[in-house]
Design a protein around this motif. Structure first.
Motif, PDB file in Angstrom:
ATOM      1  N   GLY A   1     -10.550 -22.480 -34.744  1.00 57.89           N
ATOM      2  CA  GLY A   1     -11.565 -21.941 -34.238  1.00 57.89           C
ATOM      3  C   GLY A   1     -11.328 -20.735 -33.197  1.00 57.89           C
ATOM      4  N   VAL A   2     -10.277 -21.031 -32.400  1.00 57.51           N
ATOM      5  CA  VAL A   2      -9.967 -19.956 -31.542  1.00 57.51           C
ATOM      6  C   VAL A   2      -9.684 -18.430 -32.171  1.00 57.51           C
ATOM      7  CG1 VAL A   2      -8.318 -19.119 -29.589  1.00 57.51           C
ATOM      8  CG2 VAL A   2      -8.877 -21.466 -29.985  1.00 57.51           C
ATOM      9  N   ALA A   3      -8.914 -18.496 -33.237  1.00 59.00           N
ATOM     10  CA  ALA A   3      -8.640 -17.283 -33.993  1.00 59.00           C
ATOM     11  C   ALA A   3      -9.933 -16.837 -34.490  1.00 59.00           C
ATOM     12  CB  ALA A   3      -7.640 -17.394 -35.031  1.00 59.00           C
ATOM     13  N   ALA A   4     -10.671 -17.265 -35.221  1.00 61.70           N
ATOM     14  CA  ALA A   4     -12.087 -17.091 -35.669  1.00 61.70           C
ATOM     15  C   ALA A   4     -12.846 -16.334 -34.559  1.00 61.70           C
ATOM     16  CB  ALA A   4     -12.671 -18.304 -36.356  1.00 61.70           C
ATOM     17  N   ALA A   5     -12.996 -17.076 -33.531  1.00 67.65           N
ATOM     18  CA  ALA A   5     -13.877 -16.838 -32.435  1.00 67.65           C
ATOM     19  C   ALA A   5     -13.339 -15.414 -31.986  1.00 67.65           C
ATOM     20  CB  ALA A   5     -13.808 -17.711 -31.224  1.00 67.65           C
ATOM     21  N   VAL A   6     -12.062 -15.188 -31.693  1.00 72.19           N
ATOM     22  CA  VAL A   6     -11.703 -14.014 -30.978  1.00 72.19           C
ATOM     23  C   VAL A   6     -12.073 -12.827 -32.186  1.00 72.19           C
ATOM     24  CG1 VAL A   6      -9.491 -12.640 -30.931  1.00 72.19           C
ATOM     25  CG2 VAL A   6      -9.521 -14.964 -29.698  1.00 72.19           C
ATOM     26  N   THR A   7     -11.905 -12.787 -33.343  1.00 72.67           N
ATOM     27  CA  THR A   7     -12.381 -11.736 -34.350  1.00 72.67           C
ATOM     28  C   THR A   7     -13.644 -11.510 -34.397  1.00 72.67           C
ATOM     29  OG1 THR A   7     -11.963 -13.253 -36.125  1.00 72.67           O
ATOM     30  CG2 THR A   7      -9.937 -12.111 -35.732  1.00 72.67           C
TER      31      THR A   7
ATOM     32  N   GLY B   1     -10.510 -29.037 -35.564  1.00 73.15           N
ATOM     33  CA  GLY B   1     -11.423 -29.415 -34.695  1.00 73.15           C
ATOM     34  C   GLY B   1     -11.208 -29.693 -33.327  1.00 73.15           C
ATOM     35  N   CYS B   2     -10.305 -28.843 -32.749  1.00 76.97           N
ATOM     36  CA  CYS B   2      -9.729 -28.805 -31.330  1.00 76.97           C
ATOM     37  C   CYS B   2      -9.297 -27.649 -31.032  1.00 76.97           C
ATOM     38  CB  CYS B   2      -9.094 -30.261 -31.207  1.00 76.97           C
ATOM     39  SG  CYS B   2      -8.564 -30.276 -29.219  1.00 76.97           S
ATOM     40  N   GLY B   3      -9.650 -27.021 -30.079  1.00 73.90           N
ATOM     41  CA  GLY B   3      -8.733 -25.834 -29.260  1.00 73.90           C
ATOM     42  C   GLY B   3      -7.291 -26.100 -29.290  1.00 73.90           C
ATOM     43  N   GLY B   4      -7.032 -27.276 -28.893  1.00 72.94           N
ATOM     44  CA  GLY B   4      -5.389 -27.765 -28.504  1.00 72.94           C
ATOM     45  C   GLY B   4      -4.551 -27.718 -29.970  1.00 72.94           C
ATOM     46  N   MET B   5      -5.578 -27.570 -31.240  1.00 74.80           N
ATOM     47  CA  MET B   5      -4.707 -27.837 -32.357  1.00 74.80           C
ATOM     48  C   MET B   5      -4.076 -26.480 -32.953  1.00 74.80           C
ATOM     49  SD  MET B   5      -6.814 -30.531 -34.486  1.00 74.80           S
ATOM     50  CE  MET B   5      -7.284 -32.118 -34.230  1.00 74.80           C
TER      51      MET B   5
END
Length: 243
Positions: free
Chosen positions: A201-207, A179-183
């Protein structure tokens, strides 16, 4: 394809870490452009900072002069995704919603493990607003501030992993969302400790963003996210990044 990945805080090292995680999962034809807001707080951990970050992210994207195909808002539980969707013609993906959506393909219930307890209601509200709350087993806080994730990664892994284990054992979660982009760069170590699928979340958002672009899909402009009506603004917007 060019995707802007916008950090919600002004800490450049965190922007770099988010950019690395995004690039690691991006396709070979995708250029990831990490952006740091032009103004705002060095960490976003409450409502005032979140609303300020929403404006900062929008103005930072508006100031970007090169063409781009999608935007990712890389803040967990933050405000502003709706404003970006109204402002832009390209797809906009929020990492909170991307992580939860991905988690629901992997198990019956998911839990989110975040930073401070005060951010838990923001995440709960974002999930509820997006209609993603019914499959959420819990939102747990590690007790760490956002910037502590960088200062002491070993302690961060221990605190986050402990909450992940509790989410699985006590809340009956089958999937964990960080629950944090920094994680983002802690994911592999958390998997080792818990054995559960762990969604960044970052990886999920990119794909997800890549998929929308390849399908030639973007935000509907028929009603909710139609372009803003012409208005007279007083002393706004500031001329950040403009000549």
């Amino acid at each position: 394809m060019r995707i802007l990945v916008v950090n919600v805080n002004t800490t450049e090292t965190m922007t770099a870490a988010i950019g690395r995680q995004a690039a690691a999962v991006a396709g070979p034809d995708t250029e990831i452009v990490p952006l740091t807001p032009l103004f705002g707080a060095d960490s976003v951990e409450g409502n005032y900072e979140s609303y300020l970050a929403a404006i900062a992210v929008m103005e930072t994207v508006r100031a970007y002069r090169e063409p781009f195909d999608a935007v990712i808002q890389a803040g967990y539980g933050e405000h502003g995704r709706e404003g970006l969707q109204e402002l832009l013609e390209v797809p906009v993906v929020d990492i909170t919603e991307a992580a939860a959506t991905t988690a629901m393909f992997l198990g019956h219930k998911y839990s989110v493990v975040t930073t401070l307890d005060r951010t838990v209601p923001l995440i709960e509200d974002r999930l509820k607003l997006a209609g993603l709350d019914t499959r959420c087993a819990s939102v747990r806080a590690s007790g760490l501030g956002v910037l502590e994730l960088e200062r002491d990664p070993a302690a961060a892994v221990e605190a986050i992993a402990a909450q992940c284990v509790s989410a699985v054992e006590h809340d009956r979660a089958e999937v964990i969302c960080l629950g944090c982009g920094g994680m983002a760069e802690l994911r592999a170590r958390v998997i080792e400790r818990t054995g559960a699928p762990v969604v960044d979340g970052v990886a999920a958002a990119v794909t997800l963003a890549e998929s929308l672009v390849r399908q030639n899909l973007s935000t509907s402009k028929l009603r909710t996210y139609a372009p803003a009506r012409p208005k007279t603004f007083v002393n706004w917007p500031p001329e950040f990044g403009r000549s």
